[in-house]
Design a protein around this motif. Structure first.
Motif, PDB file in Angstrom:
ATOM      1  N   UNK A 166     -37.679 -53.068 -37.397  1.00  0.00           N
ATOM      2  CA  UNK A 166     -37.769 -52.473 -38.727  1.00  0.00           C
ATOM      3  C   UNK A 166     -36.608 -51.539 -38.989  1.00  0.00           C
ATOM      4  N   UNK A 167     -36.054 -50.980 -37.918  1.00  0.00           N
ATOM      5  CA  UNK A 167     -34.937 -50.054 -38.032  1.00  0.00           C
ATOM      6  C   UNK A 167     -34.173 -50.097 -36.714  1.00  0.00           C
ATOM      7  N   UNK A 168     -32.865 -49.891 -36.789  1.00  0.00           N
ATOM      8  CA  UNK A 168     -32.061 -49.960 -35.573  1.00  0.00           C
ATOM      9  C   UNK A 168     -31.709 -51.399 -35.236  1.00  0.00           C
ATOM     10  N   UNK A 169     -31.099 -51.582 -34.083  1.00  0.00           N
ATOM     11  CA  UNK A 169     -30.620 -52.918 -33.719  1.00  0.00           C
ATOM     12  C   UNK A 169     -30.598 -53.065 -32.210  1.00  0.00           C
ATOM     13  N   UNK A 170     -31.394 -54.006 -31.699  1.00  0.00           N
ATOM     14  CA  UNK A 170     -31.396 -54.358 -30.279  1.00  0.00           C
ATOM     15  C   UNK A 170     -31.206 -55.860 -30.147  1.00  0.00           C
ATOM     16  N   UNK A 171     -30.696 -56.268 -28.991  1.00  0.00           N
ATOM     17  CA  UNK A 171     -30.501 -57.693 -28.740  1.00  0.00           C
ATOM     18  C   UNK A 171     -31.693 -58.317 -28.029  1.00  0.00           C
ATOM     19  N   UNK A 172     -32.485 -57.517 -27.326  1.00  0.00           N
ATOM     20  CA  UNK A 172     -33.534 -58.075 -26.467  1.00  0.00           C
ATOM     21  C   UNK A 172     -34.939 -57.704 -26.943  1.00  0.00           C
ATOM     22  N   UNK A 173     -35.123 -57.537 -28.251  1.00  0.00           N
ATOM     23  CA  UNK A 173     -36.431 -57.116 -28.752  1.00  0.00           C
ATOM     24  C   UNK A 173     -37.521 -58.146 -28.502  1.00  0.00           C
ATOM     25  N   UNK A 174     -37.132 -59.410 -28.373  1.00  0.00           N
ATOM     26  CA  UNK A 174     -38.149 -60.443 -28.157  1.00  0.00           C
ATOM     27  C   UNK A 174     -38.801 -60.338 -26.780  1.00  0.00           C
ATOM     28  N   UNK A 175     -38.297 -59.463 -25.926  1.00  0.00           N
ATOM     29  CA  UNK A 175     -38.861 -59.330 -24.578  1.00  0.00           C
ATOM     30  C   UNK A 175     -40.017 -58.335 -24.525  1.00  0.00           C
ATOM     31  N   UNK A 176     -40.228 -57.562 -25.598  1.00  0.00           N
ATOM     32  CA  UNK A 176     -41.330 -56.594 -25.602  1.00  0.00           C
ATOM     33  C   UNK A 176     -42.655 -57.346 -25.674  1.00  0.00           C
ATOM     34  N   UNK A 177     -43.566 -57.014 -24.766  1.00  0.00           N
ATOM     35  CA  UNK A 177     -44.885 -57.662 -24.741  1.00  0.00           C
ATOM     36  C   UNK A 177     -45.822 -56.863 -25.650  1.00  0.00           C
TER      37      UNK A 177
END
Length: 503
Positions: A166-177
């Motif tokens: 929703x805010x900010x930018x990460x490359x690996x967000x899909x790894x959060x369970x």
């Protein structure tokens, strides 16, 4: 025990120290950090710090690398004035990390000794920095993300309950369970992802997540960051609770105003118009009503912005009000929308409905355009009836636009609603105040199963009088009485109006 990698992750070291050689040995445990002097020997586990300026190609650097290797030291830190390629090769061959410092080596030595003497100091510094950055005030999540990014010197993002940023930018967000509502440390190729849930009271799943991504030497700080993330998550939670109170207060106010508008039979009072203006609602113009109903338990206050985004995806500005088990909405136009405009709007609303159905069990109804404040109540009533019908129509995707219904089908459905009689009056309205008692003629004609002779007998007129009246009725209503559905619709409308008008 801290390692060279831990030292490289220190804020003072992160921006000013480069690894020139020995990158494979950065996990060696550092027992001491001492300035190098000619009269002393190297101790096992020591990082030797050259504090005096040294020129590129100075033989003493090669000698120091060999001395550190022989004594079991962990590396050499020297002013970054340039190092020959041969010296770097020697460091790699000996397995001794060679570090080049742009900042004064003594400043770096002090920061390293503080870490060795008090390993929890970095964690405490992070906590203090977050407290200083966000304070005790209620701050929006975007401000918290920015503060974390500055303190961590690493990417930070705010994720929704599905893990979407929703805010900010990460490359690996899909790894959060996201289905596991606990703080998480997730290793991936080249880095570590830290995620902390932001929970609302009495909710089974986190509403939001704060996550940061560490790569390279920054991964050494992964153990120090979770407490700071927890503090930041608490700040976001406070904002969510305060925002929830505000949203619920505003939702009650909007719902009360809408109820007053829908209840008002006469011209709106000055007070009602002022309240509508304060809310940014236009009572003039032409309105198209929308009703979104939900079958499952949906937090309409919390998800109101989601409904607004869906309805506004076509570029039209919609008013959306939390109303019962769903939302009541409408679009307002300066001029009467054309048939093409209405069809385009209906297509956009169907797309919006599909978008909402991805995350909730929703059904939608759309009314016809009506003018002014009383027209707003009419189109919302039509949309509410259409939504009620849409609920029982899975074949239509649980979406129904009043203009898409056949005339007979619409009136048959509306006989069970409060809007049936107004719809019936509107349907046969063009016949009223016309010479020849056209409403009575039409009803007699339909009661007589379209027999002109029998209609004439019932009305006590010559049959040659009836045929021109039927032609006028068809012309005024733009219908063809040879069609069964149109005959049925008009028959129902005539009966409803006649019964309502009878004493």
């Amino acid at each position: 025990m801290s390692s060279l990698r831990d030292l490289l992750a220190l804020p003072e070291w992160r921006e000013s120290v480069r690894v020139l050689a020995g990158t494979d040995e950065l996990d060696a445990a550092v027992r001491a950090v001492r300035p190098m002097r000619a009269e002393r020997s190297i101790e096992p586990g020591e990082l030797a710090v050259v504090v005096e300026p040294i020129s590129a190609g100075d033989w003493r650097v090669d000698a120091l690398l060999r001395q550190v290797a022989d004594a079991g030291g962990v590396g050499v830190l020297l002013p970054d004035t340039g190092v020959l390629a041969g010296t770097r090769l020697l460091g790699d061959r000996l397995g001794v990390p060679l570090l080049g410092a742009e900042a004064p080596p003594l400043d770096l030595l002090i920061a390293a000794r503080l870490l060795l003497a008090a390993p929890g100091l970095d964690r405490a510094n992070l906590l203090m920095a977050i407290h200083d950055a966000v304070g005790d005030q209620v701050r929006p999540p975007e401000d918290v993300v920015a503060a974390l990014r500055d303190v961590f010197a690493a990417p930070v993002a705010l994720l929704d309950d599905l893990g979407v940023p929703l805010s900010g930018d990460l490359m690996a967000t899909d790894k959060v369970r996201v289905h596991e509502p606990v703080p998480q440390r997730i290793a991936f190729d080249g880095g570590v992802l830290l995620a902390h849930p932001v929970r609302m009271p009495d909710t089974p799943r986190p509403a939001l997540w704060l996550a940061t991504e560490l790569r390279g030497t920054s991964t050494a700080r992964a153990a120090a960051m979770p407490p700071a993330l927890a503090v930041a998550a608490g700040t976001v939670q406070r904002w969510m609770l305060a925002n929830r109170v505000r949203l619920e207060r505003d939702a009650r106010s909007r719902a009360a105003l809408l109820s007053d508008i829908l209840r008002h039979d006469a011209e709106p009072t000055a007070d009602l118009r002022r309240r509508a203006a304060d809310a940014g609602w236009r009572l003039g113009g032409w309105h198209v009503g929308v009703r979104i109903g939900t079958q499952s338990a949906v937090d309409t206050v919390a998800r109101g912005q989601e409904a607004q985004r869906a309805l506004r995806m076509g570029g039209n500005d919609a008013v959306v009000v939390e109303h019962g088990d769903g939302w009541t909405a409408w679009f307002t136009f300066d001029q009467e929308p054309t048939a093409e405009h209405v069809r385009t709007l209906a297509a956009q609303l169907r797309d919006a409905h599909r978008d909402l159905q991805r995350t909730m069990d929703a059904h939608m109804g759309v009314g016809r355009p009506h003018p002014h404040a009383d027209g707003l109540a009419d189109t919302i009533a039509e949309a509410t009836d259409a939504a009620r019908m849409a609920l029982t129509r899975p074949e239509s995707g649980r979406f129904l636009h009043v203009d898409q219904l056949g005339m007979a089908q619409l009136l048959l459905e509306w006989t069970r609603t409060d809007t049936f009689e107004p719809a019936a009056r509107a349907l046969i309205g063009p016949l009223r105040d016309q010479p020849g008692d056209l409403v009575r003629t039409l009803m007699a004609y339909l009661d007589s199963e379209s027999s002109i002779a029998e209609t004439a007998a019932v009305l006590g007129v010559h049959r040659n009088t009836i045929a021109p009246r039927i032609e006028r009725i068809e012309r005024l209503l733009s219908v063809d009485l040879k069609h069964r559905d149109e005959r049925l619709a008009l028959h129902l409308a005539c009966r409803a109006v006649t019964l309502a008008d009878s004493p």
